[in-house]
Design a protein around this motif. Sequence first.
Motif, short mmCIF file in Angstrom:
data_model
loop_
_atom_site.label_atom_id
_atom_site.label_comp_id
_atom_site.label_asym_id
_atom_site.label_seq_id
_atom_site.Cartn_x
_atom_site.Cartn_y
_atom_site.Cartn_z
N ASN A 271 12.03 5.03 -4.65
CA ASN A 271 11.47 6.32 -5.17
C ASN A 271 11.56 7.57 -4.25
OD1 ASN A 271 9.54 5.76 -3.36
ND2 ASN A 271 7.74 5.72 -4.82
N TYR A 272 12.56 7.37 -3.34
CA TYR A 272 12.70 8.34 -2.42
C TYR A 272 11.91 8.84 -1.46
CZ TYR A 272 16.91 8.90 -5.57
OH TYR A 272 17.96 8.36 -6.33
N THR A 273 11.01 7.60 -1.02
CA THR A 273 9.92 8.21 0.06
C THR A 273 10.37 6.98 1.09
OG1 THR A 273 8.56 5.94 -0.90
CG2 THR A 273 7.95 8.47 -1.54
N ALA B 271 17.29 -0.30 11.60
CA ALA B 271 16.16 0.15 12.13
C ALA B 271 16.28 1.69 12.67
CB ALA B 271 15.97 -0.80 13.28
N ILE B 272 17.74 1.95 13.18
CA ILE B 272 17.81 3.33 13.88
C ILE B 272 17.77 4.41 12.78
CG2 ILE B 272 19.78 4.69 14.75
CD1 ILE B 272 20.20 2.25 16.58
N HIS B 273 18.49 3.92 11.46
CA HIS B 273 18.44 4.83 10.46
C HIS B 273 17.07 5.21 10.02
CE1 HIS B 273 19.75 6.64 6.56
NE2 HIS B 273 18.81 6.08 6.15
N ASN C 6 21.95 13.50 5.99
CA ASN C 6 21.40 14.54 5.06
C ASN C 6 21.07 13.63 3.64
OD1 ASN C 6 23.96 13.91 3.25
ND2 ASN C 6 25.00 15.35 4.30
N PRO C 7 20.40 14.25 2.64
CA PRO C 7 19.86 13.42 1.67
C PRO C 7 20.68 12.50 1.03
CG PRO C 7 18.85 15.83 1.30
CD PRO C 7 19.98 15.82 2.41
N SER C 8 22.14 12.84 0.81
CA SER C 8 22.98 12.05 0.20
C SER C 8 23.22 11.04 0.84
CB SER C 8 24.10 12.90 -0.35
OG SER C 8 24.89 13.37 0.86
N VAL C 9 23.41 11.13 2.32
CA VAL C 9 23.93 9.95 3.19
C VAL C 9 22.63 9.07 3.34
CG1 VAL C 9 24.04 9.20 5.65
CG2 VAL C 9 25.29 11.38 4.47
N ALA C 10 21.39 9.63 3.28
CA ALA C 10 20.02 8.66 3.14
C ALA C 10 20.11 7.94 1.90
CB ALA C 10 18.84 9.63 3.44
N SER C 11 20.29 8.49 0.75
CA SER C 11 20.26 7.96 -0.60
C SER C 11 21.35 6.92 -0.75
CB SER C 11 20.54 8.96 -1.65
OG SER C 11 20.70 8.49 -2.95
N ILE D 9 29.81 1.02 6.43
CA ILE D 9 29.30 1.52 7.60
C ILE D 9 30.13 2.32 8.22
CG2 ILE D 9 28.69 0.98 10.06
CD1 ILE D 9 26.48 0.07 7.75
N GLU D 10 31.44 2.18 7.76
CA GLU D 10 32.80 3.22 8.25
C GLU D 10 32.35 4.46 7.45
OE1 GLU D 10 37.39 3.24 8.59
OE2 GLU D 10 36.61 2.44 6.75
N ASN D 11 32.15 4.41 6.14
CA ASN D 11 31.83 5.64 5.50
C ASN D 11 30.67 6.36 6.09
OD1 ASN D 11 32.03 7.38 3.45
ND2 ASN D 11 31.01 6.18 2.09
N TYR D 12 29.50 5.58 6.35
CA TYR D 12 28.29 6.04 6.71
C TYR D 12 28.50 6.89 8.22
CZ TYR D 12 23.71 5.84 8.92
OH TYR D 12 22.35 6.18 9.40
N ALA D 13 29.27 6.39 9.11
CA ALA D 13 29.52 6.99 10.30
C ALA D 13 30.37 8.23 10.23
CB ALA D 13 30.38 5.89 11.29
N ASP D 14 31.38 8.11 9.23
CA ASP D 14 32.17 9.35 8.82
C ASP D 14 31.42 10.57 8.49
OD1 ASP D 14 34.23 8.08 10.05
OD2 ASP D 14 35.29 7.56 7.71
#
Length: 180
Positions: free
Chosen positions: A70-72, A171-173, A145-150, A131-136
């Motif tokens: 729920n985006y919390t 954990a780092i995220h 940003n919100p789209s990366v977090a989602s 993970i490659e996409n996340y790093a890029d």
Amino acid sequence: MKKTILFIFITILSACEQRAEIENPNKIFTDSEVKELNWMVSEFDSILASEYKAGSVEENYKNYLKDTENYTIPILNGMDKLGVQVMDLSVFPKIWWRYDKSLGNSGKYNIDAESEYLVYLKHIGESTDFIENYADKFSSAHDINPSVASEFSYRIKDVDLSDKNYRLIFAIHYLTLFNR
């Protein structure tokens, strides 16, 4: 026959142990920093285990993800303390930067977009598209940003969370999201 079974068991056990360690491409982390990263994952594992009490580490992580739907970002008992403790680690500047160092351990931090951690993420991303996409995306935006977090909370459940490297990234995220 007994020796053969014992040999097979030891081989399987050693393979599991190798997989349980944090990868260290090009020795970007010192041995003591790798120990700190392992400690961070163990602490995060313990916090999730205390809250969810599932049958496995992986299930605890997946239960945490359900709570983020729920985006919390749930800050479980012990996460605040861990968020402060990581600032004292020697590996901290290889992952994060502080907004205001004069605040000491009460300060906030974010992932350093030019850190050795990004080299680590890209290395792990060589075997995992997500993970490659996340790093890029992080490298491009210099932020979670919100789209990366989602996308992270949606796609991380598809990786093998028994792998300590993915749990470290997890954990780092989340430490970053509630300490920035």
